[in-house]
Scaffold this active site. Structure first.
Site, PDB file in Angstrom:
ATOM      1  N   PRO A 108       0.822  -1.221   0.000  1.00  0.00           N
ATOM      2  CA  PRO A 108       0.000   0.000   0.000  1.00  0.00           C
ATOM      3  C   PRO A 108       0.855   1.271   0.000  1.00  0.00           C
ATOM      4  O   PRO A 108       1.957   1.277   0.545  1.00  0.00           O
ATOM      5  CB  PRO A 108      -0.784  -0.087   1.318  1.00  0.00           C
ATOM      6  CG  PRO A 108      -0.625  -1.468   1.811  1.00  0.00           C
ATOM      7  CD  PRO A 108       0.583  -2.044   1.185  1.00  0.00           C
ATOM      8  N   GLY A 109       0.321   2.295  -0.616  1.00  0.00           N
ATOM      9  CA  GLY A 109       0.947   3.623  -0.564  1.00  0.00           C
ATOM     10  C   GLY A 109       2.209   3.784  -1.383  1.00  0.00           C
ATOM     11  O   GLY A 109       2.971   4.717  -1.181  1.00  0.00           O
ATOM     12  N   GLY A 111       2.276   4.171  -4.717  1.00  0.00           N
ATOM     13  CA  GLY A 111       2.078   5.008  -5.912  1.00  0.00           C
ATOM     14  C   GLY A 111       1.361   4.325  -7.055  1.00  0.00           C
ATOM     15  O   GLY A 111       1.442   4.792  -8.200  1.00  0.00           O
ATOM     16  N   LYS A 112       0.600   3.259  -6.779  1.00  0.00           N
ATOM     17  CA  LYS A 112      -0.076   2.545  -7.871  1.00  0.00           C
ATOM     18  C   LYS A 112      -1.169   3.425  -8.495  1.00  0.00           C
ATOM     19  O   LYS A 112      -1.278   3.511  -9.714  1.00  0.00           O
ATOM     20  CB  LYS A 112      -0.671   1.224  -7.346  1.00  0.00           C
ATOM     21  CG  LYS A 112       0.410   0.264  -6.862  1.00  0.00           C
ATOM     22  CD  LYS A 112      -0.149  -1.056  -6.410  1.00  0.00           C
ATOM     23  CE  LYS A 112      -0.913  -0.969  -5.117  1.00  0.00           C
ATOM     24  NZ  LYS A 112      -0.087  -0.588  -3.955  1.00  0.00           N
ATOM     25  N   THR A 113      -1.942   4.098  -7.640  1.00  0.00           N
ATOM     26  CA  THR A 113      -2.998   4.975  -8.180  1.00  0.00           C
ATOM     27  C   THR A 113      -2.356   6.113  -8.970  1.00  0.00           C
ATOM     28  O   THR A 113      -2.839   6.482 -10.048  1.00  0.00           O
ATOM     29  CB  THR A 113      -3.846   5.545  -7.023  1.00  0.00           C
ATOM     30  OG1 THR A 113      -4.204   4.470  -6.170  1.00  0.00           O
ATOM     31  CG2 THR A 113      -5.076   6.241  -7.523  1.00  0.00           C
ATOM     32  N   HIS A 333      16.882   1.371  29.611  1.00  0.00           N
ATOM     33  CA  HIS A 333      16.497   0.422  28.557  1.00  0.00           C
ATOM     34  C   HIS A 333      16.886   0.962  27.170  1.00  0.00           C
ATOM     35  O   HIS A 333      17.565   0.294  26.390  1.00  0.00           O
ATOM     36  CB  HIS A 333      14.986   0.191  28.651  1.00  0.00           C
ATOM     37  CG  HIS A 333      14.467  -0.849  27.732  1.00  0.00           C
ATOM     38  ND1 HIS A 333      14.098  -2.103  28.145  1.00  0.00           N
ATOM     39  CD2 HIS A 333      14.268  -0.834  26.391  1.00  0.00           C
ATOM     40  CE1 HIS A 333      13.684  -2.806  27.111  1.00  0.00           C
ATOM     41  NE2 HIS A 333      13.778  -2.049  26.026  1.00  0.00           N
ATOM     42  N   GLU A 334      16.458   2.194  26.900  1.00  0.00           N
ATOM     43  CA  GLU A 334      16.743   2.776  25.575  1.00  0.00           C
ATOM     44  C   GLU A 334      18.252   3.008  25.410  1.00  0.00           C
ATOM     45  O   GLU A 334      18.802   2.803  24.325  1.00  0.00           O
ATOM     46  CB  GLU A 334      15.974   4.087  25.368  1.00  0.00           C
ATOM     47  CG  GLU A 334      14.473   3.955  25.393  1.00  0.00           C
ATOM     48  CD  GLU A 334      13.938   2.870  24.464  1.00  0.00           C
ATOM     49  OE1 GLU A 334      14.527   2.635  23.402  1.00  0.00           O
ATOM     50  OE2 GLU A 334      12.930   2.240  24.838  1.00  0.00           O
ATOM     51  N   HIS A 337      19.867  -0.208  24.299  1.00  0.00           N
ATOM     52  CA  HIS A 337      19.713  -0.464  22.851  1.00  0.00           C
ATOM     53  C   HIS A 337      20.710   0.389  22.065  1.00  0.00           C
ATOM     54  O   HIS A 337      21.387  -0.088  21.148  1.00  0.00           O
ATOM     55  CB  HIS A 337      18.304  -0.060  22.389  1.00  0.00           C
ATOM     56  CG  HIS A 337      17.224  -1.013  22.768  1.00  0.00           C
ATOM     57  ND1 HIS A 337      17.292  -2.356  22.530  1.00  0.00           N
ATOM     58  CD2 HIS A 337      16.015  -0.808  23.360  1.00  0.00           C
ATOM     59  CE1 HIS A 337      16.173  -2.940  22.959  1.00  0.00           C
ATOM     60  NE2 HIS A 337      15.380  -2.018  23.478  1.00  0.00           N
ATOM     61  N   ASP A 408      10.582  -6.695  22.566  1.00  0.00           N
ATOM     62  CA  ASP A 408      11.954  -6.995  22.115  1.00  0.00           C
ATOM     63  C   ASP A 408      12.174  -8.507  22.104  1.00  0.00           C
ATOM     64  O   ASP A 408      12.751  -9.054  21.168  1.00  0.00           O
ATOM     65  CB  ASP A 408      12.984  -6.377  23.072  1.00  0.00           C
ATOM     66  CG  ASP A 408      12.910  -4.860  23.095  1.00  0.00           C
ATOM     67  OD1 ASP A 408      12.415  -4.296  22.110  1.00  0.00           O
ATOM     68  OD2 ASP A 408      13.340  -4.257  24.091  1.00  0.00           O
TER      69      ASP A 408
HETATM   70  P1  ATP Z   1      -3.066   1.590  -2.065  1.00  0.00           P
HETATM   71  O1  ATP Z   1      -2.508   0.261  -2.456  1.00  0.00           O
HETATM   72  O2  ATP Z   1      -3.231   1.721  -0.571  1.00  0.00           O
HETATM   73  O3  ATP Z   1      -4.285   1.996  -2.830  1.00  0.00           O
HETATM   74  P2  ATP Z   1      -1.326   3.140  -3.770  1.00  0.00           P
HETATM   75  O4  ATP Z   1      -0.149   2.283  -4.063  1.00  0.00           O
HETATM   76  O5  ATP Z   1      -2.378   3.229  -4.811  1.00  0.00           O
HETATM   77  O6  ATP Z   1      -1.949   2.714  -2.371  1.00  0.00           O
HETATM   78  P3  ATP Z   1      -1.210   5.963  -4.006  1.00  0.00           P
HETATM   79  O7  ATP Z   1      -2.665   6.157  -3.698  1.00  0.00           O
HETATM   80  O8  ATP Z   1      -0.796   6.076  -5.409  1.00  0.00           O
HETATM   81  O9  ATP Z   1      -0.758   4.572  -3.400  1.00  0.00           O
HETATM   82  O10 ATP Z   1      -0.331   6.950  -3.126  1.00  0.00           O
HETATM   83  C1  ATP Z   1      -0.853   7.638  -2.006  1.00  0.00           C
HETATM   84  C2  ATP Z   1      -0.127   8.974  -1.859  1.00  0.00           C
HETATM   85  O11 ATP Z   1       1.233   8.744  -1.497  1.00  0.00           O
HETATM   86  C3  ATP Z   1      -0.069   9.754  -3.159  1.00  0.00           C
HETATM   87  O12 ATP Z   1      -1.155  10.608  -3.278  1.00  0.00           O
HETATM   88  C4  ATP Z   1       1.230  10.516  -3.038  1.00  0.00           C
HETATM   89  O13 ATP Z   1       1.051  11.704  -2.294  1.00  0.00           O
HETATM   90  C5  ATP Z   1       2.105   9.606  -2.194  1.00  0.00           C
HETATM   91  N1  ATP Z   1       3.007   8.768  -3.027  1.00  0.00           N
HETATM   92  C6  ATP Z   1       3.027   7.414  -3.063  1.00  0.00           C
HETATM   93  N2  ATP Z   1       3.994   6.976  -3.873  1.00  0.00           N
HETATM   94  C7  ATP Z   1       4.603   8.059  -4.379  1.00  0.00           C
HETATM   95  C8  ATP Z   1       5.678   8.258  -5.284  1.00  0.00           C
HETATM   96  N3  ATP Z   1       6.331   7.222  -5.825  1.00  0.00           N
HETATM   97  N4  ATP Z   1       6.038   9.528  -5.595  1.00  0.00           N
HETATM   98  C9  ATP Z   1       5.397  10.580  -5.042  1.00  0.00           C
HETATM   99  N5  ATP Z   1       4.375  10.465  -4.172  1.00  0.00           N
HETATM  100  C10 ATP Z   1       3.982   9.229  -3.833  1.00  0.00           C
END
Ligand code: ATP
Length: 512
Positions: A108-109, A111-113, A333-334, A337, A408
């Site tokens: 997730p997150g 950049g696929k969208t 503790h910290e 580490h 830990d």
């Molecule tokens: P999911 O699988 O959860 O749907 P995703 O892979 O589709 O996530 P995006 O929705 O494309 O992820 O990315 C979410 C936000 O993270 C984007 O709007 C952007 O701000 C930031 N982001 C993610 N990847 C990149 C990237 N490679 N470059 C720049 N911004 C990024």
């Protein structure tokens, strides 16, 4: 519209006529009302009438591939696939069959969208998106109808916007394209997937709107093999967590419209953010700017970025402050580490703090010298030593461990088990199915014991630094990596103010 008005007019006329004949019109009105209600509920109630995919968004995308940091391989693969669509005439002269679907797979997150939106922009197409879960309904046939609806909306949207193409983005494709027959109530799932396959098989590029389907998933292993067949999603693009260079590019992209102080080293920040996705990095930049605003600063300082990084990794700072006695333990503790990590891997500690955040009472942030994708035995053993060092420091300074080390221990045991199962322990390669649990448990225990001894030995050697760091943490809550390095460099006499460990024997005698 005209038909509708004519119908309503005629119906009112007939009703009026019936009333003049003194006919009871109430049953007729009731049936008409019920029919209208079912019609306008869009099939949500009974799976009949017109259907809509809830959050389908149609828009002209303004995202460019240059706005996406890192992901060079994914971008290259995708652009290559899009070139056939963009330069259709040339591709068709060479007899190339344009791609109908591209599957983006990754965490997730990452950049696929964004990639799908950039694809729409690159091919001058409209962008329409929906999530796999929106197609799944308990009512038979509704999912399939929504698929048909999605494709026809993409076509009409492209025509309305005078574009020759449309990119349909389906997120969480695994929900609607899971292996057929594997779902509960699978007939509806199967019908929906079949409809998607039918629509994709029917896509044409010589006439009408050129449609490209881009799908995204975090679980490619769940997908039905029919969807990956050539002619459907025949290109899979892996969109992974960004490497150091990628993180640097993403940070630059999200900080380009923000004022950043000259002292900030984005290279260092990129180094310290191993394992974070693009979405995390975007949030980090935003949080840093919020921190600047809160303190009334004009530019984003490295302190703002560090604070934001801690927040993104561990969560918001908590108000509660433990009692002094607990705090001393947390500091020890910290410090344990940090001292062991810095001794084993010089330069690897980035930040030490004991302000509680999320579920952590304190933490040490590490900054690996390089991104790592392969873990040799020595590295894993070092990792276990660093994990056990917190409890070892508590033991050294207070004569006992505490529940603060539970996480830990769990992680250390996990790594030790991996060492055994991957054949890196003295018992060699093990067969998971035939190896006795006792043998595995003994090998795991040996690894843990030996790491515990090594961690305690390091802490004994650097006892002065451990004490100094603990005291500084108690006083200031946060100590920089540079200060830690200073303490380690200057061997000093050990004299700590905190309670010395009680003699264990006497405690046992008292039966405590
Ligand atoms: P999911 O699988 O959860 O749907 P995703 O892979 O589709 O996530 P995006 O929705 O494309 O992820 O990315 C979410 C936000 O993270 C984007 O709007 C952007 O701000 C930031 N982001 C993610 N990847 C990149 C990237 N490679 N470059 C720049 N911004 C990024």
């Amino acid at each position: 519209m005209k038909h509708k008005e004519l119908l309503v007019g005629t119906a009112l006329g007939v009703l009026g006529f019936l009333v003049t004949l003194r006919v009871n019109v109430w049953p007729v009105l009731l049936v008409c009302g019920l029919g209208y209600f079912l019609y306008t509920s869009g099939g949500q109630i009974k799976g009949i009438g017109k259907s809509k995919v809830g959050t389908v968004v149609g828009e002209a995308s303004t995202i460019r591939f240059e706005d996406i940091g890192g992901q060079n391989v994914a971008k290259r693969e995708l652009i290559e696939a899009l070139k056939f669509l963009r330069d259709y005439e040339r591709a068709s002269r060479l007899g190339i069959r344009p791609l109908k679907g591209v599957l983006l797979s990754g965490p997730p997150g990452t950049g696929k969208t964004l990639l799908a939106k950039a694809a729409a922009n690159y091919t001058d197409s409209v962008f329409i998106s929906a999530s796999g879960s929106e197609f799944i309904e308990v009512y038979a046939g509704l999912g399939a109808q929504r698929i048909r609806d999605l494709f026809s909306r993409a076509r009409s949207l492209a025509k309305d916007s005078k574009k020759s193409g449309a990119v349909i983005f389906i997120d969480e494709i695994e929900v609607l394209a899971g292996k057929r027959g594997s779902q509960v109530g699978h007939l509806e799932y199967d019908q929906t997937l079949n409809q998607l396959l039918v629509e994709m098989d029917g896509l044409r590029f010589d006439t009408g709107v050129k449609i490209l389907v881009v799908a995204a998933t975090n679980r490619p292993d769940l997908l039905d093999s029919a969807i990956m067949r050539p002619g459907r999603f025949d290109r899979t693009v892996t969109v992974d967590l960004p490497d150091k260079e990628g993180r640097l590019e993403i940070l630059r992209i999200h900080l380009r419209d923000k004022p950043v102080a000259g002292e900030v080293s984005l290279e260092n920040l990129a180094k310290e953010t191993f394992g974070l996705s693009g979405a995390h990095l975007e949030s980090l930049c935003n949080e840093a700017a919020i921190n600047t605003l809160r303190r009334g600063g004009a530019t984003i300082s490295s302190g703002d970025l560090t604070e934001a990084l801690n927040k993104v990794i561990l969560g918001e700072k908590l108000e509660r402050r433990p009692s002094d006695g607990e705090m001393q333990r947390i500091c020890a503790h910290e410090a344990g580490h940090a001292v062991v990590a810095e001794t084993i891997r010089p330069g690897s500690v980035a930040h030490i703090t004991v302000s509680p955040r999320g579920n952590a009472l304190g933490f040490v942030r590490h900054s690996p010298a390089e991104d790592r994708y392969l873990y040799p035995k020595e590295v894993l053993e070092e990792e276990i030593q660093i994990l056990l060092a917190g409890a070892a420091a508590e033991d050294l300074m207070f004569g006992s461990k505490s529940t603060g080390a539970a996480n830990d221990f769990r992680r250390a045991l996990d790594i030790a088990k991996r060492l055994v199962m991957y054949g890196m322990s003295p018992i060699g390669v093990v067969d998971r199915e035939t190896a006795s649990l006792d043998l595995i448990a003994r090998a795991t225990n040996d690894i843990i014991k030996s790491a515990e001894i090594s961690a305690a030995r390091i802490l004994n050697r650097y006892r002065a630094a451990l004490v100094k760091l603990s005291e500084q943490l108690f006083e200031k809550e946060t100590v920089s990596a540079a200060e830690l390095r200073n303490y380690l460099d200057v061997p000093g006499k050990v004299s700590w103010k905190w309670r010395k460990p009680p003699a264990r024997k006497s405690r046992i005698r008292r039966g405590v």
